[in-house]
Design a protein around this motif. Structure first.
Motif, mmCIF file in Angstrom:
data_model
loop_
_atom_site.group_PDB
_atom_site.id
_atom_site.type_symbol
_atom_site.label_atom_id
_atom_site.label_comp_id
_atom_site.label_asym_id
_atom_site.label_seq_id
_atom_site.Cartn_x
_atom_site.Cartn_y
_atom_site.Cartn_z
ATOM 1 N N ILE A 59 0.918 75.306 0.164
ATOM 2 C CA ILE A 59 0.457 73.920 0.164
ATOM 3 C C ILE A 59 1.234 73.110 1.190
ATOM 4 N N ASP A 60 0.696 71.962 1.520
ATOM 5 C CA ASP A 60 1.359 71.026 2.432
ATOM 6 C C ASP A 60 1.842 69.851 1.592
ATOM 7 N N ASP A 61 3.133 69.799 1.359
ATOM 8 C CA ASP A 61 3.702 68.750 0.520
ATOM 9 C C ASP A 61 4.959 68.235 1.209
ATOM 10 N N SER A 62 4.812 67.172 1.957
ATOM 11 C CA SER A 62 5.912 66.661 2.779
ATOM 12 C C SER A 62 7.086 66.172 1.936
ATOM 13 N N GLN A 63 6.805 65.603 0.776
ATOM 14 C CA GLN A 63 7.895 65.088 -0.059
ATOM 15 C C GLN A 63 8.743 66.230 -0.614
ATOM 16 N N MET A 64 8.082 67.307 -1.031
ATOM 17 C CA MET A 64 8.811 68.451 -1.548
ATOM 18 C C MET A 64 9.666 69.100 -0.452
ATOM 19 N N MET A 65 9.127 69.174 0.763
ATOM 20 C CA MET A 65 9.888 69.743 1.873
ATOM 21 C C MET A 65 11.071 68.850 2.235
ATOM 22 N N GLU A 66 10.876 67.539 2.096
ATOM 23 C CA GLU A 66 11.975 66.601 2.369
ATOM 24 C C GLU A 66 13.104 66.789 1.360
ATOM 25 N N ILE A 67 12.752 66.999 0.088
ATOM 26 C CA ILE A 67 13.759 67.266 -0.953
ATOM 27 C C ILE A 67 14.521 68.546 -0.612
ATOM 28 N N THR A 68 13.792 69.575 -0.195
ATOM 29 C CA THR A 68 14.406 70.859 0.141
ATOM 30 C C THR A 68 15.398 70.711 1.293
ATOM 31 N N ARG A 69 14.972 70.080 2.367
ATOM 32 C CA ARG A 69 15.850 69.921 3.539
ATOM 33 C C ARG A 69 17.058 69.054 3.207
ATOM 34 N N ASP A 70 16.856 68.072 2.336
ATOM 35 C CA ASP A 70 17.961 67.200 1.938
ATOM 36 C C ASP A 70 19.009 67.988 1.148
ATOM 37 N N ILE A 71 18.552 68.847 0.235
ATOM 38 C CA ILE A 71 19.485 69.668 -0.557
ATOM 39 C C ILE A 71 20.264 70.611 0.353
ATOM 40 N N ILE A 72 19.571 71.274 1.264
ATOM 41 C CA ILE A 72 20.253 72.216 2.158
ATOM 42 C C ILE A 72 21.228 71.487 3.077
ATOM 43 N N ALA A 73 20.845 70.303 3.547
ATOM 44 C CA ALA A 73 21.730 69.529 4.422
ATOM 45 C C ALA A 73 22.997 69.086 3.682
ATOM 46 N N LYS A 74 22.838 68.619 2.449
ATOM 47 C CA LYS A 74 23.983 68.096 1.698
ATOM 48 C C LYS A 74 24.895 69.207 1.177
ATOM 49 N N THR A 75 24.314 70.331 0.798
ATOM 50 C CA THR A 75 25.125 71.423 0.242
ATOM 51 C C THR A 75 25.600 72.403 1.312
ATOM 52 N N ARG A 76 25.004 72.330 2.507
ATOM 53 C CA ARG A 76 25.266 73.301 3.576
ATOM 54 C C ARG A 76 25.013 74.731 3.080
ATOM 55 N N TRP A 77 23.899 74.883 2.442
ATOM 56 C CA TRP A 77 23.543 76.162 1.826
ATOM 57 C C TRP A 77 23.429 77.267 2.873
ATOM 58 N N LYS A 78 23.958 78.422 2.533
ATOM 59 C CA LYS A 78 23.874 79.591 3.405
ATOM 60 C C LYS A 78 23.105 80.694 2.694
ATOM 61 N N GLY A 79 22.016 81.143 3.291
ATOM 62 C CA GLY A 79 21.220 82.213 2.711
ATOM 63 C C GLY A 79 19.885 81.718 2.203
ATOM 64 N N GLY A 80 19.210 82.592 1.460
ATOM 65 C CA GLY A 80 17.912 82.249 0.909
ATOM 66 C C GLY A 80 18.054 81.490 -0.403
ATOM 67 N N MET A 81 17.039 80.711 -0.730
ATOM 68 C CA MET A 81 17.011 80.013 -2.011
ATOM 69 C C MET A 81 15.562 79.737 -2.394
ATOM 70 N N GLU A 82 15.362 79.542 -3.681
ATOM 71 C CA GLU A 82 14.065 79.115 -4.185
ATOM 72 C C GLU A 82 14.273 77.886 -5.043
ATOM 73 N N LEU A 83 13.518 76.839 -4.745
ATOM 74 C CA LEU A 83 13.535 75.639 -5.560
ATOM 75 C C LEU A 83 12.296 75.646 -6.439
ATOM 76 N N GLU A 84 12.494 75.513 -7.744
ATOM 77 C CA GLU A 84 11.380 75.412 -8.684
ATOM 78 C C GLU A 84 11.300 73.967 -9.160
ATOM 79 N N MET A 85 10.143 73.347 -8.951
ATOM 80 C CA MET A 85 9.978 71.939 -9.295
ATOM 81 C C MET A 85 8.711 71.720 -10.112
ATOM 82 N N ILE A 86 8.700 70.623 -10.833
ATOM 83 C CA ILE A 86 7.510 70.164 -11.530
ATOM 84 C C ILE A 86 7.093 68.834 -10.893
ATOM 85 N N LYS A 87 5.831 68.776 -10.480
ATOM 86 C CA LYS A 87 5.268 67.529 -9.958
ATOM 87 C C LYS A 87 4.401 66.916 -11.053
#
Length: 354
Positions: free
Chosen positions: A243-271
């Motif tokens: 799907i194309d969900d810009s808000q969800m992608m923004e949340i994802t990039r924000d988490i990775i930017a703030k945590t400096r995550w290294k490696g793969g991850m899966e975010l499970e969300m409820i809309k």
């Protein structure tokens, strides 16, 4: 980049109704036009389907569960390393990540690379710490509470309405409509995964997921979002669509930017129907549905291998929306000789004839 031969050890070959990510990760790596690889499967059980599937592993070894102890576990890894000269290990189970992360320096000294989050990153996003994670990074999280005994269950009514979710610290999640069902799920989960068991508020809405890859500096190298179309009784996606969900992608990039995550991850969300997003879980590795991302144009397993081997990987943002996956069962035929060899010798090479 020029082709290189890389010996990659990969776990998670249990391609069952509760699938591990190993097989789809391997499929993605094998589809790379840049990498020449030898895939060394690492299986915990001798009936994991990935052991026997043609075109998946080149050779597979049985390894002990991490619960056998770090020393026993690493000794087996080193035995395999002496024979195969492992360049990179990609672990695919939450329960084994702690051991691999703690052993990262030792593995590196032996020439074995990994591409994993830090121990702090791993623990910070755990289910039991998720409420604090949400508060720290400004993300909505369902109300959660740890319980360690059956005597904790009656008091749940003070903080939760039914139905609610009962979750294991590594895997499994069950919906409970009353305290009796909570007791049943608590006993089942605690026997399998230990304590604590997590109680989580049930948020009504559509479950949406993101598979993402961080480079450890705060950059999101790749990310693909999907909506689950069919969910099994184990809560696993058996069908999904990008799907194309810009808000969800923004949340994802924000988490990775703030945590400096290294490696793969899966975010499970409820809309929710009102458009709010609740983060219900962060899985600290590539999920089993990652081949959908590969098919949609972002080969996340390939990108991870390249970064682990020191290559520069550009940011990948575009992917095909509306790409769908459906899992299915398939009766794969083999020979008893294969089963005997992996069971008795602890290894099976796919060039062996039976």
């Amino acid at each position: 980049m020029s082709k290189q031969t890389i010996n990659i050890a990969i776990t998670g070959l249990n391609n069952t109704d509760n699938p591990g990510p190993g097989v789809p990760v391997i499929r993605g790596i094998r589809e790379s036009q840049d990498l020449d690889v030898k895939i060394i499967g690492m299986a915990y059980e001798n009936l994991e389907p990935g052991i026997y599937m043609p075109g998946i592993t080149d050779i597979t070894y049985l390894i002990p569960y991490p619960s056998a102890g770090t020393k026993v576990f690493l000794n087996r890894i080193m035995e395999i390393h002496e024979r195969e000269r492992i360049d990179l290990i990609i672990p695919n189970f939450d329960a084994e990540l702690y051991t691999f992360i703690k052993s990262e320096k030792l593995l590196a000294q032996k020439g074995i690379r990994t591409f994993l989050p830090s121990l702090n990153q791993l623990e910070e996003r755990s289910k039991s710490n998720l409420p604090a994670f949400g508060e720290k990074y400004g993300i909505r999280i369902p109300k959660s509470r740890e319980i360690v005994s059956l005597i904790d269950i009656p008091s749940l009514r003070e903080d939760f309405d039914y139905p609610l979710l009962v979750k294991g610290k590594f895997y499994d999640a069950y919906l409970a409509y009353n305290s009796e069902q909570v007791i049943t799920h608590f006993n089942k989960i605690s026997a399998k995964w230990g304590l604590p068991v997590i109680i989580q508020e049930f948020i009504k809405g559509t479950e949406v997921n993101v598979v993402a890859l961080g480079d450890g500096t705060g950059r999101t190298v790749a990310a693909v979002s999907m909506r689950k179309q069919y969910i099994t009784d184990k809560g696993k996606a058996w069908g999904g669509i990008t799907i194309d969900d810009s808000q969800m992608m923004e949340i994802t990039r924000d988490i990775i930017a703030k945590t400096r995550w290294k490696g793969g991850m899966e975010l499970e969300m409820i809309k929710t129907s009102s458009g709010e997003y609740f983060l219900i879980e962060i899985n600290p590795r590539i999920p089993a549905w990652v081949y959908l991302a590969v098919g949609a144009g972002q080969n996340i397993p390939e990108y991870m291998v390249k970064m682990a081997m020191g290559e520069n990987v550009p940011t990948s943002q575009e992917y095909q929306v509306g790409k769908m996956f459906i899992r299915y069962s398939w009766d794969m035929l083999g020979d008893i000789g294969q089963f005997e060899k992996i069971s008795m010798d602890g290894e099976l090479q796919h060039s062996d004839e039976f």
